[in-house]
Design a protein around this motif. Sequence first.
Motif, mmCIF file in Angstrom:
data_model
loop_
_atom_site.group_PDB
_atom_site.id
_atom_site.type_symbol
_atom_site.label_atom_id
_atom_site.label_comp_id
_atom_site.label_asym_id
_atom_site.label_seq_id
_atom_site.Cartn_x
_atom_site.Cartn_y
_atom_site.Cartn_z
ATOM 1 N N LYS A 95 -5.860 7.569 5.679
ATOM 2 C CA LYS A 95 -4.442 7.412 5.324
ATOM 3 C C LYS A 95 -3.895 6.078 5.827
ATOM 4 N N ILE A 96 -4.706 5.042 5.657
ATOM 5 C CA ILE A 96 -4.233 3.685 5.953
ATOM 6 C C ILE A 96 -4.335 2.888 4.656
ATOM 7 N N GLY A 97 -3.227 2.379 4.215
ATOM 8 C CA GLY A 97 -3.136 1.745 2.899
ATOM 9 C C GLY A 97 -3.821 0.401 2.820
ATOM 10 N N ALA A 98 -3.590 -0.278 1.698
ATOM 11 C CA ALA A 98 -4.201 -1.584 1.491
ATOM 12 C C ALA A 98 -3.406 -2.335 0.437
ATOM 13 N N ILE B 1 -1.666 -2.688 -5.584
ATOM 14 C CA ILE B 1 -2.592 -3.492 -6.388
ATOM 15 C C ILE B 1 -1.743 -4.380 -7.284
ATOM 16 N N ASN B 2 -1.787 -5.684 -7.032
ATOM 17 C CA ASN B 2 -0.874 -6.610 -7.696
ATOM 18 C C ASN B 2 0.556 -6.057 -7.605
ATOM 19 N N GLU B 3 1.213 -5.768 -8.746
ATOM 20 C CA GLU B 3 2.604 -5.269 -8.653
ATOM 21 C C GLU B 3 2.683 -3.749 -8.546
ATOM 22 N N ILE B 4 1.522 -3.081 -8.649
ATOM 23 C CA ILE B 4 1.559 -1.619 -8.614
ATOM 24 C C ILE B 4 1.688 -1.141 -7.174
ATOM 25 N N GLU B 5 2.569 -0.175 -6.980
ATOM 26 C CA GLU B 5 2.690 0.399 -5.642
ATOM 27 C C GLU B 5 2.484 1.899 -5.729
ATOM 28 N N ILE B 6 1.472 2.385 -5.013
ATOM 29 C CA ILE B 6 1.197 3.822 -5.040
ATOM 30 C C ILE B 6 1.326 4.377 -3.629
ATOM 31 N N PRO B 7 2.319 5.232 -3.390
ATOM 32 C CA PRO B 7 2.443 5.841 -2.060
ATOM 33 C C PRO B 7 1.233 6.736 -1.776
ATOM 34 N N LEU B 8 0.697 6.632 -0.570
ATOM 35 C CA LEU B 8 -0.525 7.380 -0.253
ATOM 36 C C LEU B 8 -0.321 8.885 -0.377
ATOM 37 N N ALA B 9 0.865 9.366 -0.005
ATOM 38 C CA ALA B 9 1.107 10.809 -0.069
ATOM 39 C C ALA B 9 1.001 11.311 -1.510
ATOM 40 N N GLU B 10 1.534 10.512 -2.430
ATOM 41 C CA GLU B 10 1.468 10.880 -3.845
ATOM 42 C C GLU B 10 0.025 10.843 -4.364
ATOM 43 N N LYS C 270 -1.117 2.158 -13.322
ATOM 44 C CA LYS C 270 -0.860 3.175 -12.308
ATOM 45 C C LYS C 270 -1.207 4.561 -12.856
ATOM 46 N N GLU C 271 -0.788 4.781 -14.081
ATOM 47 C CA GLU C 271 -1.066 6.065 -14.721
ATOM 48 C C GLU C 271 -2.576 6.290 -14.855
ATOM 49 N N GLU D 93 -22.444 -12.418 -4.704
ATOM 50 C CA GLU D 93 -21.085 -12.904 -4.941
ATOM 51 C C GLU D 93 -20.119 -12.216 -3.976
ATOM 52 N N LEU D 94 -19.142 -12.974 -3.517
ATOM 53 C CA LEU D 94 -18.176 -12.438 -2.568
ATOM 54 C C LEU D 94 -16.773 -12.729 -3.089
ATOM 55 N N THR D 95 -15.954 -11.706 -3.197
ATOM 56 C CA THR D 95 -14.579 -11.888 -3.656
ATOM 57 C C THR D 95 -13.638 -11.262 -2.654
ATOM 58 N N GLU D 96 -12.649 -12.029 -2.221
ATOM 59 C CA GLU D 96 -11.665 -11.441 -1.313
ATOM 60 C C GLU D 96 -10.697 -10.596 -2.133
ATOM 61 N N LEU D 97 -10.522 -9.351 -1.696
ATOM 62 C CA LEU D 97 -9.639 -8.449 -2.457
ATOM 63 C C LEU D 97 -8.263 -8.332 -1.831
ATOM 64 N N GLY D 98 -8.193 -8.321 -0.507
ATOM 65 C CA GLY D 98 -6.879 -8.155 0.109
ATOM 66 C C GLY D 98 -6.991 -7.735 1.554
ATOM 67 N N ARG D 99 -5.968 -6.954 1.996
ATOM 68 C CA ARG D 99 -5.873 -6.574 3.409
ATOM 69 C C ARG D 99 -5.582 -5.091 3.560
ATOM 70 N N THR D 100 -5.985 -4.544 4.682
ATOM 71 C CA THR D 100 -5.674 -3.140 4.960
ATOM 72 C C THR D 100 -4.313 -3.042 5.628
ATOM 73 N N GLY D 101 -3.736 -1.833 5.575
ATOM 74 C CA GLY D 101 -2.486 -1.593 6.301
ATOM 75 C C GLY D 101 -1.399 -1.005 5.419
ATOM 76 N N GLY D 102 -0.436 -0.359 6.060
ATOM 77 C CA GLY D 102 0.701 0.190 5.341
ATOM 78 C C GLY D 102 0.473 1.594 4.830
ATOM 79 N N ALA D 103 1.469 2.115 4.162
ATOM 80 C CA ALA D 103 1.411 3.484 3.645
ATOM 81 C C ALA D 103 1.331 3.496 2.130
ATOM 82 N N LEU D 104 0.938 2.341 1.574
ATOM 83 C CA LEU D 104 0.819 2.235 0.113
ATOM 84 C C LEU D 104 -0.556 1.705 -0.250
ATOM 85 N N LEU D 105 -0.986 2.067 -1.464
ATOM 86 C CA LEU D 105 -2.076 1.315 -2.072
ATOM 87 C C LEU D 105 -1.370 0.375 -3.051
#
Lengths: 742, 90
Positions: A660-663, A719-728, A416-417, A705-717
């Motif tokens: 400002k739409i998270g993932a 990534i695995n266990e990391i949670e980053i609020p979009l405002a921050e 995160k850092e 090559e194609l890799t699925e990464l995830g989904r859009t939505g929410g107010a956070l980015l």
Amino acid sequence: MSLDTVQSAQTTPDRIQPFAELGLKPEEYARIREILGRRPTSSELAMYSVMWSEHCSYKSSKVHLRQFGEKAPHSDALLVGIGENAGVVDVGQGYAVTFKIESHNHPSFVEPYQGAATGVGGIVRDILTMGARPIAVMDPLRFGPADAPDTRRVLPGVVAGIGGYGNCLGLPNIGGEIVFDETYAGNPLVNALCIGVMRHEQIKLAKASGAGNLVVLFGARTGGDGIGGVSVLASETFGADGPAKRPSVQVGDPFAEKVLIECSLEIFAEDLVVGIQDLGGAGLSCATSELASAGTGGMLVALDDVPLRDPSLSPEEILMSESQERMCAIVEPSKIARFLEICQKWDVTATVIGEVTDGNRLVITWHGEVIVEVPPRTVAHEGPVYNRPLAKPAYVDRVAREILELPLPSDSEALKEAIYKLISSPNMADKSWVTSQYDKYVQGNTIQSQPEDSGMIRIDEQTHLGVAVSTDANASWSYLNPYEGAKLALAEAARNIATAGARPLAVTNCLNFGSPEDPGVMWQFAETVRGLADGCLEMGLPVTGGNVSFYNQTGEVAILPTPIIGVLGVIQDVRARTPMSHSAGDLEIYLLGKTEQDFAGSEWAYLHHQRGGVAPTSDLKKEMRLIELLLEGQEIFEAAHDVSQGGVAVTMCEMVLRNKIGATINLVDDAAVALFSETPGRVIVVVDPRNSERLVELAKKFEIELTELGRTGGALLRINEIEIPLAELDLAYTSTFPRLFG
Amino acid sequence: MTELTGPTNTTKVVVDVMLKPEILDPQGQAVSAALPRLGFNFASSVRQGKRFEIEVEGEVTVEKLAEITKAAETLLANPVIETFVVKVEN
């Protein structure tokens, strides 16, 4: 000093002439004497010195640049190639688009505002000269460290100058880049690109043909601006005390240029000119000799008829003046009255200063006395050509052996850092402090601009035909491997066009390097040109023109080799373009392309002060398949964003912050490598779940090559266990520039 | 004539800034072109500069003047394209 005429040159053959002070080498001076069969007059010496300078003659680069012609791919789209003021490509529906990029590096260091402003003015006139209406500009910039005091002087001045001139002209600025590096301290790069559009039949060329046709100078009056600017300013290294000879700075007048644009376009519309040339570097010396050289060869000019702002100017100074906002046209006598009438309507000063003649001599008189009598080709096109020695610099093999020692964060807090550190670094941070000073939407045809992958402009309001342009360079890769660096920059620029759904068509370039007299720099240059020419051939994209800027160095320190590559593409319907970011939640995010351990030349390495290792190798066949995939699948992409500097981490941050739409992203392999590696040839795409099958088919078809990464939505980015609020995240991303530059 | 310019005893220092004579002056040109349109036909050329009036506390010493000159060089004028004159007004 008395007037130095051709006659007096014949009678005083032994007069000592200041050729060295004008930047000419003894052998070059000897060659001028040989061509003329006598010593040159002081006016002739002035002309030869500016036209044979590195900036105008390309004497060090010519032998290499030939490859762009020799390796040119077949292209039906190319209407006008290298050699004219700018290349022209066919974009369909009867439209032709011209685009070109040029450097204004040295003047922008001396006087940032005016240097950058006149850089915009110059490239806009180049585009106008082709018969096109300028429709947009872009500015790739490079500066010293963001926190260096001189960067605080240069950057705000340059940005204000670009904005001031472009905004006054009413031209949208739709993109570019800003990169900071130590090597640009004292050598900022200010490159300016302009795009223009016209109908096929409106293309104009710079040639003076037809004896008896008139030579008309129109636009601003001639003053003492930038005298010696070309030869002294652009071709000599700055010493510790600043420029050795500080010429008078050119000041731009954008309102005069706006009027000149409208006046010229009206003149073109009535088909009143045979040939046309703008006055930029080397001023009248360049315009007269190039027009004559490209035409039938003869021209007679009465220099004392040139309207002056400063009546004390000598003929030599008039020939070398770089006063802005001037054009030179060749007009048939039957059309001159109408020509002058249009100029008068626009309040543009226009003066007949001479005529096209039979024969092959450019003759210039001063109050009736002949002060110049030269074969124009020897001034304009047959200047010296150097096969400068080149040698692979010792650093290349040394840095290639370096093993990068980079901390690769593994736990969530450290990851995160790292993301925060990267996204808030000056190279990655939000650039709207800069781009908000530019008018991006004037004229109402801008479809997208910064921070999107490319700038896009609609050129037909009925059919919605548009063009997209992107400029890219990764100087760190070019430093490690200039051959691959050029190819990778080309691939990135082309990819940045394709993510929006535009098909790459043509290439322009601005090659910024150190001193060509340094064999190591010359090797970097030669490798870059070889790489770009090979890359363009492989990708089937013709080089339509470009610009070389040498001597970007302070003392012994040259800038990183910085080949800025611009790619232009066409999109049939701009309304269908793919944006860089998703505008809804519950969409699927995929990575196209494969991630390897590519940290050499990466931002992550740069942040750890390491510039070593082996640069990635380009795979242009695969890049082309990726582009085809993006184009064929365009309708299913809700968003597509290039993965480049800063890797997937920065790409994802930019995507979630745009709207400002998270993932939520799940990385199965080593998260640090997946996030920060900069393997080329990757794009993140967003699709509706209903279209995921189609995406899988496309990836299979184009072998990407194609890799699925995830989904859009929410107010956070997430990534695995990391949670980053979009405002921050947004705060970290957007506060860097205001903090640095106020 | 004596007149106090402020609540305390201050001295006025004027910095006049002009573009160097060889530098193009679009503003001056615009003024020059506007004059005859308004019926004023006396001017053959106009150049436009700017003037700073700085109130300085107490007496203007040589040191203060040097500091003002330094400030003029750094901020008030762009010595690459402009010249300036520092004057103490009585």
